[in-house]
Write a protein that holds these residues in place. Sequence first.
Motif, short mmCIF file in Angstrom:
data_model
loop_
_atom_site.label_atom_id
_atom_site.label_comp_id
_atom_site.label_asym_id
_atom_site.label_seq_id
_atom_site.Cartn_x
_atom_site.Cartn_y
_atom_site.Cartn_z
N UNK A 120 -18.80 70.32 -61.76
CA UNK A 120 -18.78 68.99 -62.38
C UNK A 120 -17.39 68.67 -62.93
N UNK A 121 -16.77 69.64 -63.58
CA UNK A 121 -15.42 69.42 -64.12
C UNK A 121 -14.45 69.09 -62.99
N UNK A 122 -14.58 69.79 -61.88
CA UNK A 122 -13.72 69.54 -60.73
C UNK A 122 -13.89 68.10 -60.23
N UNK A 123 -15.13 67.65 -60.12
CA UNK A 123 -15.38 66.28 -59.64
C UNK A 123 -14.88 65.24 -60.63
N UNK A 124 -15.07 65.50 -61.92
CA UNK A 124 -14.59 64.57 -62.95
C UNK A 124 -13.06 64.47 -62.89
#
Length: 87
Positions: free
Chosen positions: A54-58
């Motif tokens: 999720x952090x990567x996508x954000x």
Amino acid sequence: MANIKSAKKRILVAETKAARNKAIRSKVKTYVKKVEAAITAGDKAAAQAALVAAISEIDKATTKGVYHKNTSSRKVSRLSKAVNAMA
């Protein structure tokens, strides 16, 4: 409807960019939901793995200008806090 050629083009470009931004936001929401589902299930390992994704996508969304950097920081902070609060 616009009559001027440049105005017509602006409309098309705006629609294209809006669709792209919507798709990216939707993808981020999906990844956030996966983290929240893992937290609800009580699976810490899955929650941490989903958090990394999720952090990567954000971060990707922020790089592309979909989210402001403070917005993305807030989202990451809240997700991290929720995962860390798990027993």
